[in-house]
Scaffold this motif. Structure first.
Motif, mmCIF file in Angstrom:
data_model
loop_
_atom_site.group_PDB
_atom_site.id
_atom_site.type_symbol
_atom_site.label_atom_id
_atom_site.label_comp_id
_atom_site.label_asym_id
_atom_site.label_seq_id
_atom_site.Cartn_x
_atom_site.Cartn_y
_atom_site.Cartn_z
ATOM 1 N N PRO A 1 -1.408 -9.350 -0.575
ATOM 2 C CA PRO A 1 -0.153 -8.703 -0.981
ATOM 3 C C PRO A 1 0.727 -8.333 0.219
ATOM 4 N N LEU A 2 1.994 -8.642 0.117
ATOM 5 C CA LEU A 2 3.008 -8.373 1.153
ATOM 6 C C LEU A 2 2.706 -9.068 2.488
ATOM 7 N N ASP A 3 1.676 -9.895 2.503
ATOM 8 C CA ASP A 3 1.194 -10.466 3.774
ATOM 9 C C ASP A 3 0.835 -9.369 4.763
ATOM 10 N N VAL A 4 0.364 -8.262 4.215
ATOM 11 C CA VAL A 4 -0.012 -7.132 5.076
ATOM 12 C C VAL A 4 -1.467 -6.759 4.769
ATOM 13 N N PRO A 5 -2.398 -7.318 5.496
ATOM 14 C CA PRO A 5 -3.799 -6.940 5.242
ATOM 15 C C PRO A 5 -4.130 -5.531 5.707
ATOM 16 N N VAL A 6 -3.441 -5.062 6.766
ATOM 17 C CA VAL A 6 -3.742 -3.722 7.282
ATOM 18 C C VAL A 6 -2.598 -2.777 6.919
ATOM 19 N N THR B 1 3.700 3.960 0.921
ATOM 20 C CA THR B 1 3.150 2.701 1.425
ATOM 21 C C THR B 1 2.259 2.047 0.377
ATOM 22 N N LEU B 2 1.358 2.824 -0.190
ATOM 23 C CA LEU B 2 0.422 2.254 -1.176
ATOM 24 C C LEU B 2 1.172 1.712 -2.387
ATOM 25 N N ARG B 3 2.220 2.416 -2.765
ATOM 26 C CA ARG B 3 3.005 1.990 -3.929
ATOM 27 C C ARG B 3 3.584 0.595 -3.722
ATOM 28 N N GLU B 4 3.929 0.303 -2.487
ATOM 29 C CA GLU B 4 4.548 -1.006 -2.211
ATOM 30 C C GLU B 4 3.569 -2.167 -2.381
ATOM 31 N N PHE B 5 2.294 -1.848 -2.426
ATOM 32 C CA PHE B 5 1.300 -2.917 -2.588
ATOM 33 C C PHE B 5 1.058 -3.302 -4.047
ATOM 34 N N ASP B 6 1.653 -2.583 -4.967
ATOM 35 C CA ASP B 6 1.414 -2.859 -6.380
ATOM 36 C C ASP B 6 1.709 -4.325 -6.708
ATOM 37 N N PRO B 7 0.731 -5.054 -7.221
ATOM 38 C CA PRO B 7 0.968 -6.480 -7.526
ATOM 39 C C PRO B 7 2.052 -6.695 -8.568
ATOM 40 N N ASN B 8 2.288 -5.676 -9.428
ATOM 41 C CA ASN B 8 3.301 -5.828 -10.475
ATOM 42 C C ASN B 8 4.675 -5.332 -10.024
ATOM 43 N N GLY B 9 4.704 -4.697 -8.881
ATOM 44 C CA GLY B 9 5.990 -4.187 -8.380
ATOM 45 C C GLY B 9 6.554 -3.045 -9.198
ATOM 46 N N SER B 10 5.711 -2.339 -9.938
ATOM 47 C CA SER B 10 6.246 -1.251 -10.778
ATOM 48 C C SER B 10 6.530 -0.014 -9.914
ATOM 49 N N ARG C 1 -8.291 2.522 -18.049
ATOM 50 C CA ARG C 1 -6.916 2.426 -17.522
ATOM 51 C C ARG C 1 -6.895 1.405 -16.397
ATOM 52 N N LYS C 2 -5.910 0.494 -16.471
ATOM 53 C CA LYS C 2 -5.815 -0.570 -15.458
ATOM 54 C C LYS C 2 -5.428 0.034 -14.110
ATOM 55 N N VAL C 3 -6.124 -0.455 -13.087
ATOM 56 C CA VAL C 3 -5.858 0.034 -11.727
ATOM 57 C C VAL C 3 -5.051 -1.024 -10.976
ATOM 58 N N ASP C 4 -4.006 -0.602 -10.287
ATOM 59 C CA ASP C 4 -3.147 -1.554 -9.577
ATOM 60 C C ASP C 4 -3.434 -1.594 -8.076
ATOM 61 N N VAL C 5 -3.655 -0.435 -7.488
ATOM 62 C CA VAL C 5 -3.833 -0.383 -6.034
ATOM 63 C C VAL C 5 -5.078 0.456 -5.720
ATOM 64 N N ILE C 6 -5.946 -0.094 -4.890
ATOM 65 C CA ILE C 6 -7.139 0.652 -4.482
ATOM 66 C C ILE C 6 -7.062 0.919 -2.980
ATOM 67 N N TYR C 7 -6.938 2.194 -2.632
ATOM 68 C CA TYR C 7 -7.068 2.581 -1.220
ATOM 69 C C TYR C 7 -8.562 2.747 -1.004
ATOM 70 N N ARG C 8 -9.159 1.762 -0.411
ATOM 71 C CA ARG C 8 -10.619 1.780 -0.357
ATOM 72 C C ARG C 8 -11.117 2.377 0.946
ATOM 73 N N ARG C 9 -12.089 3.262 0.819
ATOM 74 C CA ARG C 9 -12.730 3.859 1.982
ATOM 75 C C ARG C 9 -14.208 3.451 2.009
ATOM 76 N N VAL C 10 -14.468 2.287 1.427
ATOM 77 C CA VAL C 10 -15.817 1.720 1.408
ATOM 78 C C VAL C 10 -15.784 0.473 2.285
ATOM 79 N N ASP C 11 -16.784 0.302 3.135
ATOM 80 C CA ASP C 11 -16.818 -0.864 4.023
ATOM 81 C C ASP C 11 -16.925 -2.165 3.239
ATOM 82 N N ASP C 12 -16.452 -3.244 3.872
ATOM 83 C CA ASP C 12 -16.497 -4.574 3.251
ATOM 84 C C ASP C 12 -17.860 -4.875 2.633
ATOM 85 N N ASP C 13 -18.905 -4.595 3.403
ATOM 86 C CA ASP C 13 -20.254 -4.985 2.985
ATOM 87 C C ASP C 13 -20.662 -4.399 1.639
ATOM 88 N N PHE C 14 -20.048 -3.275 1.289
ATOM 89 C CA PHE C 14 -20.483 -2.574 0.071
ATOM 90 C C PHE C 14 -19.472 -2.693 -1.066
#
Lengths: 326, 384
Positions: free
Chosen positions: B48-53, B116-125, B178-191
């Motif tokens: 999304p947004l070409d912004v991985p970080v 910032t997180l809002r801008e990542f919404d895949p639906n752009g809502s 409830r459908k989730v649009d954006v996940i601010y994840r604080r879990v490492d990739d491995d998990f």
């Protein structure tokens, strides 16, 4: 709101109600130690442990019946410790306070900061205490303070918590715990009245229960100073105006469930409403004419347990199948 | 810092996409593809947004007159709640002093994070469902997770609160799923997803990566960002800036020797006393070998280890990191400090005027990491 958060709030309500309930009865028991007979003291301890459905961890105390003994004054120190500070005992005051606080810690974003401060402060006041610290000073005051802690917390909730589902689930937890504990208490009390073991007990224990649940003044107003066990029982079970009666709690639960509306798992939600309906009808309409009160209380206890299970399945731990709303 | 994060984001998108930077030989291909942080599952995924970080915590130190970047934290950087908590403590305890200076505000971080997180919404809502995914109450950063969830008005969820159905992510609420649009994840990739990563993970959500790859949910930060903050890739960040942005780097790196390169290895072995050697995949200040603090025997022993596994290490000179006066046991003493400003990037990059300032509490120590007993200070960026 998140189902797990609702579950956490529900259990905060339950744990803190248990703290309050146990503290009230412990205060009563500490009072009994001062001037009651040995059989009254024994009865008080037995009533506490049996209706809380717990037992002391000390083996000698557990096997008192086998030794033809009873719980007297000399056992009271260990028994009080068990229900106050023993963390392994899930009904002890410290254990319930810890669990209530732990639930709150996990959902601090769902409760007001004032609620958290209030709970935290109360927890830290007792966290490092032991039975030795309170026994020789003023144990009655210690338990009275715990009741006050819970009352203060509930007051802060009432003053600061947003009146959405958070409020409803906290209250439902508190009310169900109250209803279950009171049903168990009344059941034990009723059985004991009929048993040979306690036939010599005077009316002290009925009167003390009225006092414990703030029903003494209302009782005197309506029935005078003489204690009639059946009147006391009727009041604590079925009085519609007494905030600590079972009827009052059940009706409050029905109102709260109604405010929540449809549950995500419809079937369990409908069952929860059915069970609370049955409980309300049982206590309000069948109780006055029931000949076998013990049977009725046992039935109500099992219905209350089912109610808890259906609430959990309807709102907290529901399975994802066709009955769940997307 | 904005320049740096722009290049790092382009690099991550590139290495999981067309990999031009590898084809052009700016970075050796084996350095990237052989890195444990390279997530093959991310190849060809539209980010999304070409912004991985979206959230970056860059560690800065002041050496002499200039700042240097010590490392970039691009996976799940933590510490921002302490920045805000420290400020609140300062404002409470040094009211007059604080009032005298025109200190830039850090407490608006929550608002910027939400924007910032809002801008990542895949639906752009305008009102997406944002959640913060935490490993749970036993995680050392749980306080921060809770703090941030509260700041941005998001539900604080654990893996068990989420489920994937038909390629969409849902959370269990008291009103149903409830459908989730954006996940601010604080879990490492491995998990993150036991179907893709560690099978024994109970912290993640089965099927989450499937939903992410379909573009039905945004993960911030994206999986696989660790490829750009690996210590062996760090040395190439200035090259990335020149390659992607055609600009010279504004912030300088610390001079770095890649022990996988024979020349660098020899230099490291010859100058171990003046260097600090770090494992490439390490974090939290663990596994550091500070040559000056070791005996000759210890340096010899470590040299053998280095020769056996050179690819696993980098070396950097021991820096004379700037110090700040600290209140230590009723005395004012100097202690080494570093700064971790947080850069938020959605459609644009945003920063607050402050940073998480870490202190190495033991006298003479260079290790500022909180997990190793580091302390913290409130940092004031004063308006002109």
């Amino acid at each position: 709101m998140l189902a797990r958060s609702a579950h956490g709030l529900y259990w905060i309500g339950r744990y803190l109600k248990r703290v309050e309930h146990t503290s009230r009865l412990m205060e009563l028991q500490m009072n009994a130690l001062v001037d009651c007979t040995w059989d009254q003291i024994h009865f008080g301890w037995l009533r506490l442990f049996r209706h809380l459905k717990t037992a002391p961890h000390n083996e000698e105390l557990v096997n008192w019946e086998e030794h033809g003994d009873s719980w007297g004054l000399t056992d009271s120190f260990a028994l009080a410790d068990e229900l106050s500070f023993v963390m392994e005992n899930e009904s002890s005051i410290l254990s319930c306070f810890t669990m209530g606080r732990e639930n709150a810690r996990q959902m601090r974003h769902c409760i007001s900061s004032e609620m958290w401060i209030c709970l935290n402060k109360a927890y830290f006041e007792i966290r490092d205490l032991s039975i030795e610290d309170i026994w020789t000073k003023d144990p009655m005051q210690f338990y009275a303070n715990r009741v006050q802690d819970v009352n203060t917390f509930m007051g802060v909730c009432a003053a600061t918590l947003y009146r959405d589902e958070r409020w409803e689930f906290l209250q439902i937890g508190r009310l169900i715990e109250h209803a279950q504990l009171m049903l168990a208490l009344m059941s034990f009390q009723n059985k004991s009245t009929d048993s040979v073991e306690f036939e010599d007990l005077e009316h002290y224990d009925w009167w003390s229960l009225l006092h414990c649940f703030q029903a003494d003044e209302a009782y005197q107003h309506y029935f005078g100073a003489k204690i009639h066990p059946e009147h006391v029982m009727n009041m604590l079970v079925a009085d519609q105006l007494l905030p600590n009666s079972i009827d009052f709690s059940l009706n409050q639960i029905a109102d709260r469930l109604s405010a929540l509306g449809e549950a995500p798992a419809n079937r369990h939600g409908a069952m929860a409403n059915r069970f609370i309906g049955r409980l309300v009808a049982l206590v309000r309409f069948e109780w006055p004419d029931a000949e076998n009160k013990t049977r009725m209380l046992t039935l109500a206890e099992s219905l209350a347990l089912k109610l808890h299970e259906h609430i959990a399945a309807a709102w907290f731990n529901y399975e994802v199948d066709d009955s769940v709303r997307f | 810092m904005i320049q740096r994060i722009a290049a790092l984001n382009k690099f991550i998108v590139d290495v999981y996409g067309s990999a031009h930077i590898l084809a052009d030989g700016v970075i050796p291909i084996d350095h990237v593809r052989g890195c444990p942080q390279y997530r093959i599952e991310m190849q060809g995924v539209s980010i999304p947004l070409d912004v991985p970080v979206g959230i970056c915590g860059t560690d800065l130190v002041r050496v002499g007159e200039g700042f240097r970047v010590l490392e970039d934290n691009l996976r799940v950087p933590s510490g921002v709640s302490y920045m805000i908590a420290n400020r609140q403590a300062t404002k409470t305890n040094f009211r007059e002093l604080y009032r005298k200076y025109r200190v830039r505000d850090v407490e608006k971080y929550g608002t910027l994070l939400y924007e910032t997180l809002r801008e990542f919404d895949p639906n752009g809502s305008t009102d997406p469902c944002i959640v913060l995914l935490t490993p749970g109450v036993f995680n050392a950063a749980f306080y921060e997770h809770m703090f941030l969830a509260d700041e941005i008005g998001a539900e604080l969820v654990e893996g068990r609160d989420l489920l994937v159905n038909d390629g969409f992510v849902y959370m269990r609420t008291t009103s149903g799923l409830r459908k989730v649009d954006v996940i601010y994840r604080r879990v490492d990739d491995d998990f993150l997803d036991p179907l893709f990563y560690r099978r024994d993970s109970i912290l993640g959500v089965p099927g989450l990566m499937h939903a992410y790859r379909k573009g039905n949910v945004a993960l911030v930060n994206a999986p696989g960002t660790g490829i750009a903050d690996d210590k062996s890739i760090y040395a190439y960040v200035p090259d990335m800036i020149r390659y992607y942005l055609s600009e010279d780097p504004i912030l300088r790196n610390v001079e770095t020797y890649l022990c996988r390169e024979p020349e660098d290895l020899e230099y490291t072995l010859d100058n171990l006393e003046q260097l600090v050697v770090k494992p490439v995949g390490g974090s939290g200040g663990y596994g550091l070998f500070i040559g000056a603090d070791k005996t000759t025997a210890e340096r010899d022993e470590f040299s053998k280890q280095l020769r056996e596994d050179p690819e696993n290490y980098i070396a950097q000179p021991i820096l004379a990191i700037s110090r700040a006066p600290c209140w230590i046991e009723r005395n004012i003493e100097p202690r080494c400090v570093d700064l971790r400003p947080f850069i938020l990037t959605g459609k644009e990059s945003r920063l607050v005027g402050g940073a998480f300032c870490r202190i190495a509490l033991p006298r003479g120590s260079l290790v500022v990491n909180s997990s190793q007993g580091g302390g913290a200070k409130d940092l004031w960026v004063v308006k002109n």
